[in-house]
Scaffold this active site. Structure first.
Site, PDB file in Angstrom:
ATOM      1  N   TYR A 144       0.849  -1.197   0.000  1.00 18.94           N
ATOM      2  CA  TYR A 144       0.000   0.000   0.000  1.00 18.94           C
ATOM      3  C   TYR A 144       0.883   1.245   0.000  1.00 18.94           C
ATOM      4  CZ  TYR A 144      -3.760  -3.225   0.786  1.00 18.94           C
ATOM      5  OH  TYR A 144      -4.643  -4.260   0.610  1.00 18.94           O
ATOM      6  N   GLU A 363       3.538   4.478 -10.581  1.00 17.87           N
ATOM      7  CA  GLU A 363       3.228   3.359  -9.683  1.00 17.87           C
ATOM      8  C   GLU A 363       1.749   3.036  -9.847  1.00 17.87           C
ATOM      9  OE1 GLU A 363       5.666   2.490  -6.199  1.00 17.87           O
ATOM     10  OE2 GLU A 363       3.928   3.278  -5.118  1.00 17.87           O
ATOM     11  N   TYR A 365      -1.348  -0.189 -10.147  1.00 14.20           N
ATOM     12  CA  TYR A 365      -1.632  -1.546  -9.643  1.00 14.20           C
ATOM     13  C   TYR A 365      -3.017  -1.992 -10.034  1.00 14.20           C
ATOM     14  CZ  TYR A 365      -3.014   1.828  -5.983  1.00 14.20           C
ATOM     15  OH  TYR A 365      -3.509   2.918  -5.295  1.00 14.20           O
TER      16      TYR A 365
HETATM   17  P1  FAD Z   1      -7.199 -10.130  -3.012  1.00 11.56           P
HETATM   18  O1  FAD Z   1      -7.983 -10.940  -2.067  1.00 11.56           O
HETATM   19  O2  FAD Z   1      -5.741 -10.354  -3.118  1.00 11.56           O
HETATM   20  O3  FAD Z   1      -7.871 -10.221  -4.407  1.00 11.56           O
HETATM   21  C1  FAD Z   1      -7.220  -9.733  -5.543  1.00 11.56           C
HETATM   22  C2  FAD Z   1      -7.398 -10.755  -6.611  1.00 11.56           C
HETATM   23  O4  FAD Z   1      -8.773 -10.881  -6.912  1.00 11.56           O
HETATM   24  C3  FAD Z   1      -6.747 -10.347  -7.915  1.00 11.56           C
HETATM   25  O5  FAD Z   1      -5.405 -10.737  -7.941  1.00 11.56           O
HETATM   26  C4  FAD Z   1      -7.593 -11.071  -8.911  1.00 11.56           C
HETATM   27  O6  FAD Z   1      -7.139 -12.403  -9.037  1.00 11.56           O
HETATM   28  C5  FAD Z   1      -8.947 -11.107  -8.274  1.00 11.56           C
HETATM   29  N1  FAD Z   1      -9.825 -10.076  -8.824  1.00 11.56           N
HETATM   30  C6  FAD Z   1      -9.750  -8.767  -8.591  1.00 11.56           C
HETATM   31  N2  FAD Z   1     -10.730  -8.120  -9.230  1.00 11.56           N
HETATM   32  C7  FAD Z   1     -11.416  -9.061  -9.879  1.00 11.56           C
HETATM   33  C8  FAD Z   1     -12.538  -9.037 -10.729  1.00 11.56           C
HETATM   34  N3  FAD Z   1     -13.144  -7.882 -11.032  1.00 11.56           N
HETATM   35  N4  FAD Z   1     -12.982 -10.192 -11.231  1.00 11.56           N
HETATM   36  C9  FAD Z   1     -12.379 -11.357 -10.929  1.00 11.56           C
HETATM   37  N5  FAD Z   1     -11.306 -11.461 -10.128  1.00 11.56           N
HETATM   38  C10 FAD Z   1     -10.845 -10.325  -9.624  1.00 11.56           C
HETATM   39  N6  FAD Z   1      -4.508  -0.465  -2.830  1.00 11.56           N
HETATM   40  C11 FAD Z   1      -5.132   0.506  -2.138  1.00 11.56           C
HETATM   41  O7  FAD Z   1      -6.319   0.381  -1.818  1.00 11.56           O
HETATM   42  N7  FAD Z   1      -4.469   1.642  -1.757  1.00 11.56           N
HETATM   43  C12 FAD Z   1      -3.172   1.864  -2.062  1.00 11.56           C
HETATM   44  O8  FAD Z   1      -2.604   2.892  -1.702  1.00 11.56           O
HETATM   45  C13 FAD Z   1      -2.482   0.842  -2.779  1.00 11.56           C
HETATM   46  N8  FAD Z   1      -1.194   0.988  -3.086  1.00 11.56           N
HETATM   47  C14 FAD Z   1      -0.543   0.015  -3.787  1.00 11.56           C
HETATM   48  C15 FAD Z   1       0.793   0.209  -4.095  1.00 11.56           C
HETATM   49  C16 FAD Z   1       1.469  -0.743  -4.809  1.00 11.56           C
HETATM   50  C17 FAD Z   1       2.933  -0.534  -5.139  1.00 11.56           C
HETATM   51  C18 FAD Z   1       0.799  -1.930  -5.214  1.00 11.56           C
HETATM   52  C19 FAD Z   1       1.513  -2.992  -5.995  1.00 11.56           C
HETATM   53  C20 FAD Z   1      -0.527  -2.130  -4.905  1.00 11.56           C
HETATM   54  C21 FAD Z   1      -1.226  -1.171  -4.175  1.00 11.56           C
HETATM   55  N9  FAD Z   1      -2.551  -1.338  -3.814  1.00 11.56           N
HETATM   56  C22 FAD Z   1      -3.202  -0.338  -3.142  1.00 11.56           C
HETATM   57  C23 FAD Z   1      -3.290  -2.587  -4.128  1.00 11.56           C
HETATM   58  C24 FAD Z   1      -3.167  -3.579  -2.940  1.00 11.56           C
HETATM   59  O9  FAD Z   1      -1.831  -4.017  -2.833  1.00 11.56           O
HETATM   60  C25 FAD Z   1      -4.029  -4.819  -3.087  1.00 11.56           C
HETATM   61  O10 FAD Z   1      -3.742  -5.418  -4.330  1.00 11.56           O
HETATM   62  C26 FAD Z   1      -5.505  -4.517  -3.028  1.00 11.56           C
HETATM   63  O11 FAD Z   1      -5.854  -3.946  -1.780  1.00 11.56           O
HETATM   64  C27 FAD Z   1      -6.304  -5.838  -3.191  1.00 11.56           C
HETATM   65  O12 FAD Z   1      -5.862  -6.733  -2.235  1.00 11.56           O
HETATM   66  P2  FAD Z   1      -6.875  -7.739  -1.518  1.00 11.56           P
HETATM   67  O13 FAD Z   1      -6.091  -8.630  -0.619  1.00 11.56           O
HETATM   68  O14 FAD Z   1      -8.004  -7.001  -0.920  1.00 11.56           O
HETATM   69  O15 FAD Z   1      -7.443  -8.547  -2.733  1.00 11.56           O
END
Ligand code: FAD
Ligand code: A2P
Length: 365
Positions: A144, A363, A365
């Site tokens: 994040y 950056e 994502y």
């Molecule tokens: P997960 O449970 O990991 O689910 C994500 C997965 O769900 C995806 O990989 C994909 O397989 C699947 N998926 C997603 N959308 C769909 C869809 N529509 N249909 C089907 N499958 C789908 N996030 C922020 O909120 N704020 C930030 O400031 C931020 N900064 C970031 C900075 C960097 C450098 C990076 C790389 C990412 C950043 N993110 C940020 C994104 C964050 O890291 C997570 O990826 C995001 O919060 C989702 O994680 P999660 O565990 O909730 O989702």
């Protein structure tokens, strides 16, 4: 013209000085593209025939080359195998009534760390969500962007804040909640959270007080920009850093609805306090239309202001930061291509030069 010159430059042909002498404007422009504060400009060095330089001693860099601006950036103080346990101090919604989804501002106390996790504006941290995945293994880290300055929202230098959108999507008729984003949006003050990092050197600010900072953000991509804008315009930050921003900052912010604009009141306030230094341009995709009648995206705003943006880019102290949805990159590229073309420039050649000069920061994502 300008970028066929650049190609020639890249190929190292010998007749460039004649071209450059003839085309004053382009010479200025190239210099701006290639100059990196603290680094000799590529154009200056390569396009004008220079007498051979004596070999530099490895221990004594050339006088013109200053020490790199970002030499002491903290990285990976806490690694995934031994994360720091931060304590949540606040977790509140950033959205107004009628907004879509869920986006929270979350702050962690870092003060018990040994060593304390220190970071600078533009870095990210990792979060390890509590619990286990479907295979019974610990969850993987999610990154994040840090939304606070190194001094934190309380100016004490012992907190870090994030701006997190809960991921939700529909699959087979069911709503799926993202693991880490849901975990973060649900945590309460007092909860302990595993934190790693900090990481990232891509989105750091230049040191110059008179740099120009163009920011292109969609949704939570605003996080690093919020930190920059606090550093630039919060009176306490200015004093603490002894850094008095004098350049032009221009924020392009994309959100689906007005109620989804993040930190909007703060930015409006900074704009009222520093009207000469801050411009704030919004693209509200589901309330405004672009010229083709489609959703208004930040790339449409970029096109509207192409001339001013490219005038700023001519200045070697101008940096561009892009953060948020990965999907916006092609759109921004397209807009920059069209905008560059209107100035007789070739974006596909210009962008790598800006990147090489450390002035194009992405950056997504
Ligand atoms: P997960 O449970 O990991 O689910 C994500 C997965 O769900 C995806 O990989 C994909 O397989 C699947 N998926 C997603 N959308 C769909 C869809 N529509 N249909 C089907 N499958 C789908 N996030 C922020 O909120 N704020 C930030 O400031 C931020 N900064 C970031 C900075 C960097 C450098 C990076 C790389 C990412 C950043 N993110 C940020 C994104 C964050 O890291 C997570 O990826 C995001 O919060 C989702 O994680 P999660 O565990 O909730 O989702
Ligand atoms: P929309 O969702 O209306 O298509 P948030 O993360 O709060 O949803 O905000 C992201 C913003 O970025 C929204 O306004 C969204 O518009 C917009 N957006 C979506 N896709 C793109 C894209 N390809 N380029 C630029 N902006 C986009």
């Amino acid at each position: 013209m300008a970028y066929s010159e650049a190609q020639v430059l890249a190929g190292g042909l010998a007749h460039i000085p004649v071209l450059i002498g003839l085309v004053g404007f382009f010479q200025k422009f190239h210099r701006s593209i290639n100059k990196k504060p603290g680094k000799a400009g590529l154009t200056d060095e390569k396009s004008v025939k220079q007498p051979p330089k004596p070999p530099e001693k490895p221990s004594a860099p050339a006088k013109a080359v200053k020490k790199p601006a970002h030499a002491n950036v903290p990285v990976n103080t806490y690694k995934p195998k031994s994360p720091f346990e931060g304590t949540v101090t606040e977790n509140y919604s950033l959205l107004k009534d009628g907004a879509i989804g869920r986006v929270n501002h979350i702050t962690f106390d870092l003060s018990n760390g040994n060593p304390q996790l220190k970071y600078i504006e533009g870095q990210s941290i990792g979060i390890i969500p509590a619990g286990q995945d479907a295979k019974g293994k610990p969850h993987k880290i999610r990154l994040y962007s840090i939304a606070s300055t190194r001094y934190g929202d309380n100016f004490q230098g012992n907190t870090v804040s994030l701006c997190v959108r809960q991921l939700q999507y529909e699959q087979d008729g069911k709503t799926i909640d993202g693991v880490c984003s849901t975990y973060l949006c649900d945590i309460k003050p007092g909860d302990k959270v595993k934190i790693t990092g900090p990481v990232g050197k891509e989105m750091l600010l230049p040191d110059d007080e008179d740099a120009n900072i163009i920011m292109l953000a969609t949704g939570t991509g605003i996080a690093p920009m919020r930190a920059y804008l606090r550093k630039m315009f919060e009176p306490t930050e200015r004093e603490k850093n002894n850094w008095y921003f004098k350049g032009k900052a221009w924020l392009f912010m994309g959100a689906p609805k007005t109620a989804n604009l993040l930190y909007d009141d703060d930015f409006e306030h900074y704009k009222s306090q520093f009207p000469e230094n801050l411009r704030y341009t919004k693209a509200i995709s589901r309330e405004q239309n672009n010229t083709k009648g489609g959703r208004m995206y930040i790339q449409d705003r970029v096109l509207e202001h192409a001339d001013e943006i490219f005038s700023l880019i001519e200045n070697p102290k101008t940096h561009i930061y892009l953060c948020g949805l990965k999907g916006m990159e092609p759109g921004i590229d397209e807009a920059m291509t069209a905008a560059a073309l209107a100035k007789g420039l070739n974006w596909s050649e210009l962008r790598p030069q800006l990147k090489k000069a450390g002035r194009w920061h992405v950056e997504t994502y």
